[in-house]
Design a protein around this motif. Structure first.
Motif, PDB file in Angstrom:
ATOM      1  N   GLN A  29       0.180  -1.079  -0.071  1.00  0.00           N
ATOM      2  CA  GLN A  29      -0.147   0.001  -0.161  1.00  0.00           C
ATOM      3  C   GLN A  29       1.217   1.169   0.483  1.00  0.00           C
ATOM      4  O   GLN A  29       0.571   2.330  -0.540  1.00  0.00           O
ATOM      5  CB  GLN A  29      -0.798  -0.062   1.280  1.00  0.00           C
ATOM      6  N   ILE A  30       2.174   1.453   0.745  1.00  0.00           N
ATOM      7  CA  ILE A  30       2.924   2.304   0.801  1.00  0.00           C
ATOM      8  C   ILE A  30       3.280   2.534  -0.291  1.00  0.00           C
ATOM      9  O   ILE A  30       3.833   3.601  -1.342  1.00  0.00           O
ATOM     10  CB  ILE A  30       3.546   2.174   1.646  1.00  0.00           C
ATOM     11  N   GLY A  31       4.054   1.455  -0.993  1.00  0.00           N
ATOM     12  CA  GLY A  31       4.748   1.436  -2.570  1.00  0.00           C
ATOM     13  C   GLY A  31       3.585   1.650  -3.382  1.00  0.00           C
ATOM     14  O   GLY A  31       4.257   2.597  -4.738  1.00  0.00           O
ATOM     15  N   THR A  32       2.375   1.331  -3.444  1.00  0.00           N
ATOM     16  CA  THR A  32       1.388   2.084  -4.315  1.00  0.00           C
ATOM     17  C   THR A  32       1.205   3.419  -4.205  1.00  0.00           C
ATOM     18  O   THR A  32       1.322   3.853  -5.331  1.00  0.00           O
ATOM     19  CB  THR A  32      -0.249   1.469  -4.245  1.00  0.00           C
ATOM     20  N   GLY A  33       1.483   4.277  -3.197  1.00  0.00           N
ATOM     21  CA  GLY A  33       0.735   6.050  -2.662  1.00  0.00           C
ATOM     22  C   GLY A  33       2.538   6.679  -3.578  1.00  0.00           C
ATOM     23  O   GLY A  33       2.197   7.428  -4.587  1.00  0.00           O
ATOM     24  N   VAL A  34       3.582   5.667  -3.091  1.00  0.00           N
ATOM     25  CA  VAL A  34       4.790   6.469  -3.070  1.00  0.00           C
ATOM     26  C   VAL A  34       4.916   6.837  -4.581  1.00  0.00           C
ATOM     27  O   VAL A  34       5.079   7.361  -5.170  1.00  0.00           O
ATOM     28  CB  VAL A  34       5.673   5.933  -2.718  1.00  0.00           C
ATOM     29  N   GLY A  35       4.767   5.610  -5.219  1.00  0.00           N
ATOM     30  CA  GLY A  35       4.876   5.225  -6.362  1.00  0.00           C
ATOM     31  C   GLY A  35       3.769   6.002  -8.085  1.00  0.00           C
ATOM     32  O   GLY A  35       4.508   6.343  -8.789  1.00  0.00           O
ATOM     33  N   ALA A  36       2.381   6.028  -7.468  1.00  0.00           N
ATOM     34  CA  ALA A  36       1.976   6.731  -8.064  1.00  0.00           C
ATOM     35  C   ALA A  36       2.409   8.699  -7.424  1.00  0.00           C
ATOM     36  O   ALA A  36       2.093   9.155  -8.983  1.00  0.00           O
ATOM     37  CB  ALA A  36       0.544   6.287  -7.776  1.00  0.00           C
ATOM     38  N   VAL A  37       2.545   8.848  -6.659  1.00  0.00           N
ATOM     39  CA  VAL A  37       3.198   9.914  -6.351  1.00  0.00           C
ATOM     40  C   VAL A  37       4.257  10.476  -7.062  1.00  0.00           C
ATOM     41  O   VAL A  37       4.839  11.621  -8.164  1.00  0.00           O
ATOM     42  CB  VAL A  37       3.080  10.602  -5.270  1.00  0.00           C
ATOM     43  N   ALA A  38       5.591  10.097  -7.675  1.00  0.00           N
ATOM     44  CA  ALA A  38       6.683   9.793  -8.281  1.00  0.00           C
ATOM     45  C   ALA A  38       6.334   9.839  -9.785  1.00  0.00           C
ATOM     46  O   ALA A  38       7.523  10.823 -10.236  1.00  0.00           O
ATOM     47  CB  ALA A  38       7.576   8.589  -7.159  1.00  0.00           C
TER      48      ALA A  38
END
Length: 77
Positions: A29-38
């Motif tokens: 879940q953290i990776g999804t959010g951070v990846g989407a923003v980046a």
């Protein structure tokens, strides 16, 4: 509508969405959010709206897969 208003609305919607997550998030879940923003930031720097959307989608997918792999290594499923 002003750009500032759109940013405020988006930030408010994101804050309300994140407030619903009462448990500790997984690495996926953290990776999804951070990846989407980046990915969105990189896409915005490279091109226009389409590049931003594509970058956010690709970043979310890659971030989710990396986080899921990390969750599996930690035995967190």
């Amino acid at each position: 509508m002003n750009y500032r208003h759109l940013v405020c609305i988006a930030a408010s919607a994101a804050a309300l969405g994140l407030a619903g997550c009462s448990s500790n998030p997984t690495n996926a879940q953290i990776g999804t959010g951070v990846g989407a923003v980046a990915g969105g930031v990189v896409g915005s720097a490279v091109g226009g709206t389409a590049a931003t959307v594509i970058g956010a989608g690709a970043g979310a997918l890659i971030g989710h897969e990396l986080g899921e792999d990390r969750d599996q290594r930690q035995g967190r499923r």
